[in-house]
Motif scaffolding. Structure first.
Motif, PDB file in Angstrom:
ATOM      1  N   LEU A 154       2.061   1.889  -3.372  1.00 58.68           N
ATOM      2  CA  LEU A 154       0.944   2.293  -4.233  1.00 58.68           C
ATOM      3  C   LEU A 154       0.641   3.782  -4.079  1.00 58.68           C
TER       4      LEU A 154
ATOM      5  N   PHE B 201       0.035  -4.149  -8.088  1.00 59.16           N
ATOM      6  CA  PHE B 201      -0.868  -4.178  -6.934  1.00 59.16           C
ATOM      7  C   PHE B 201      -2.117  -5.003  -7.230  1.00 59.16           C
ATOM      8  N   LEU B 202      -2.752  -4.751  -8.367  1.00 58.58           N
ATOM      9  CA  LEU B 202      -3.978  -5.471  -8.711  1.00 58.58           C
ATOM     10  C   LEU B 202      -3.711  -6.954  -8.917  1.00 58.58           C
ATOM     11  N   LEU B 203      -2.592  -7.279  -9.554  1.00 57.26           N
ATOM     12  CA  LEU B 203      -2.263  -8.681  -9.799  1.00 57.26           C
ATOM     13  C   LEU B 203      -2.034  -9.428  -8.483  1.00 57.26           C
TER      14      LEU B 203
ATOM     15  N   LEU C 221      -5.230  -7.166   2.890  1.00 60.44           N
ATOM     16  CA  LEU C 221      -5.977  -6.143   2.151  1.00 60.44           C
ATOM     17  C   LEU C 221      -6.731  -5.179   3.052  1.00 60.44           C
TER      18      LEU C 221
ATOM     19  N   TYR D  88      -6.734 -12.892  -3.362  1.00 59.87           N
ATOM     20  CA  TYR D  88      -8.178 -13.137  -3.327  1.00 59.87           C
ATOM     21  C   TYR D  88      -8.478 -14.589  -3.681  1.00 59.87           C
TER      22      TYR D  88
ATOM     23  N   TYR E 291       0.825  -1.207   0.000  1.00 60.13           N
ATOM     24  CA  TYR E 291       0.000   0.000   0.000  1.00 60.13           C
ATOM     25  C   TYR E 291       0.864   1.263   0.000  1.00 60.13           C
TER      26      TYR E 291
ATOM     27  N   SER F  53      -3.138  -8.575  -5.526  1.00 59.97           N
ATOM     28  CA  SER F  53      -4.401  -8.607  -4.788  1.00 59.97           C
ATOM     29  C   SER F  53      -5.308  -9.711  -5.316  1.00 59.97           C
ATOM     30  N   TYR F  54      -5.320  -9.894  -6.628  1.00 58.10           N
ATOM     31  CA  TYR F  54      -6.156 -10.935  -7.221  1.00 58.10           C
ATOM     32  C   TYR F  54      -5.663 -12.326  -6.825  1.00 58.10           C
TER      33      TYR F  54
ATOM     34  N   ILE G 264       0.277   0.171 -10.297  1.00 58.51           N
ATOM     35  CA  ILE G 264      -1.117  -0.254 -10.145  1.00 58.51           C
ATOM     36  C   ILE G 264      -1.298  -1.689 -10.635  1.00 58.51           C
ATOM     37  N   THR G 265      -0.645  -2.022 -11.743  1.00 59.11           N
ATOM     38  CA  THR G 265      -0.761  -3.369 -12.299  1.00 59.11           C
ATOM     39  C   THR G 265      -0.243  -4.421 -11.334  1.00 59.11           C
TER      40      THR G 265
END
Length: 336
Positions: A86, A324-326, A222, A332, A83, A328-329, A321-322
């Motif tokens: 980010l 981070f999203l990867l 998260l 998840y 974070y 996080s997914y 951002i990419t």
């Protein structure tokens, strides 16, 4: 249903209190910098980073000692590192006239480099420090002292490097008149508020994991990490308003170093064995994501890109951002 809403309201209440305490930390840290003559980068790296990482420290210790949730402790620390990096996207978006990486002092590469070393070591420990490699002295992993030593080596190197640059500068910082005692007291009061709220976060995290049927590693990385990273968010916003970009950057990178130190302290406080062997190996994903984001930041400081999409953010922010999203997914998928 009512209890489900209540636990989310508790998380929101903790987030609000931390968010409100953040500006006071920045204000009093700047007053301490002025009163002592220490550079804003050093104040950000040590004092401000320590203050903004207090929620992670308190959350981690209470997670392993009271709540019995080591996954929340480790997930909170490593998730906060992700974070923090980010938030560089936010800094870039706020700097409309040019890329923020053209305004950041390259001295931060030293801190980022130490961050890469410590994050990579923790990521490796999450994968291998179990079974035959779970080496301990009593209940404490033998790897934790190395992390603690690395942290203080990084602080010492950053201090003397900053001092060297100050001597070479034509306008080295010097103390000015001001109440150092008042600034320290204000800083301490804001820190106490942050600590008090941080004590409750692991219990809220456990409740969320139970009612949503999620893994505690996912919740800690998260949701709890997002909440405990709010002081860094406030620091970024406040520092940008005051034109203190280097203080903000030093605070973010210093928080990452301190967050890794927290994992070692959590291991000492965790009496059921090595924390690296007790938590899920999926935490290595967060560590490696933070390593990648630190590398992207270092490249940006050296390359100083100027291209911006839609006049707002550059390719560096898109890459951050990419990642981070990867990550996080992936978390998840592992946590539901």
């Amino acid at each position: 249903m009512t209890s489900n809403i209540l636990v989310w309201l508790q998380l929101g209440g903790c987030a609000l209190v931390i968010f409100l305490a953040g500006p006071f930390l920045v204000h009093y840290a700047e007053r301490i910098s002025t009163a002592t003559g220490l550079s804003q980068s050093w104040i950000g790296l040590f004092l401000l980073a320590t203050a903004t990482s207090l929620p992670e420290l308190v959350t981690g210790i209470s997670s392993v000692t009271v709540a019995g949730a080591p996954d929340i402790a480790v997930g909170d620390a490593l998730g906060s590192c992700v974070y923090n990096l980010l938030l560089l996207v936010l800094l870039d978006a706020f700097t409309r006239d040019e890329s923020v990486y053209g305004r950041i002092d390259q001295r931060h590469i030293l801190t980022a480099g130490f961050g890469v070393v410590m994050l990579a070591l923790v990521g490796m420990l999450m994968l291998v420090a179990r079974d035959d490699l779970d080496l301990r002295l009593f209940h404490v992993s033998i790897y934790s002292p190395f992390l603690i030593v690395l942290y203080f080596v990084a602080m010492r190197a950053a201090f003397f490097y900053d001092k060297k640059l100050a001597i070479m500068s034509d306008d080295p910082p010097s103390p000015t008149e001001g109440s150092l005692g008042g600034a320290v007291r204000g800083y301490a009061m804001a820190a106490i508020v942050v600590v008090t709220v941080g004590i409750w976060l692991p219990f809220i995290g456990q409740q969320i994991a139970q009612i949503m049927a999620w893994e505690t590693s996912f919740v800690g990385t998260l949701f709890i990490a997002g909440t405990t990273s709010l002081p860094e968010l406030v620091v970024v916003i406040t520092a940008m308003r005051l034109g203190r970009i280097d203080m903000a950057i030093a605070g973010l990178l210093g928080s990452n170093l301190f967050d890794i130190l927290i994992i070692a302290l959590d291991d000492i406080a965790y009496t059921d064995g090595s924390i690296y062997a007790a938590v899920s190996p999926v935490h290595a994903v967060s560590a490696l994501a933070a390593v990648m984001m630190s590398g992207i930041f270092t490249v940006a400081l050296l390359y100083r890109p100027g291209n911006r999409f839609f006049g707002m953010i550059g390719w560096v922010s898109i890459a951050l951002i990419t990642v981070f999203l990867l990550s996080s997914y992936i978390l998840y998928l592992q946590g539901v």
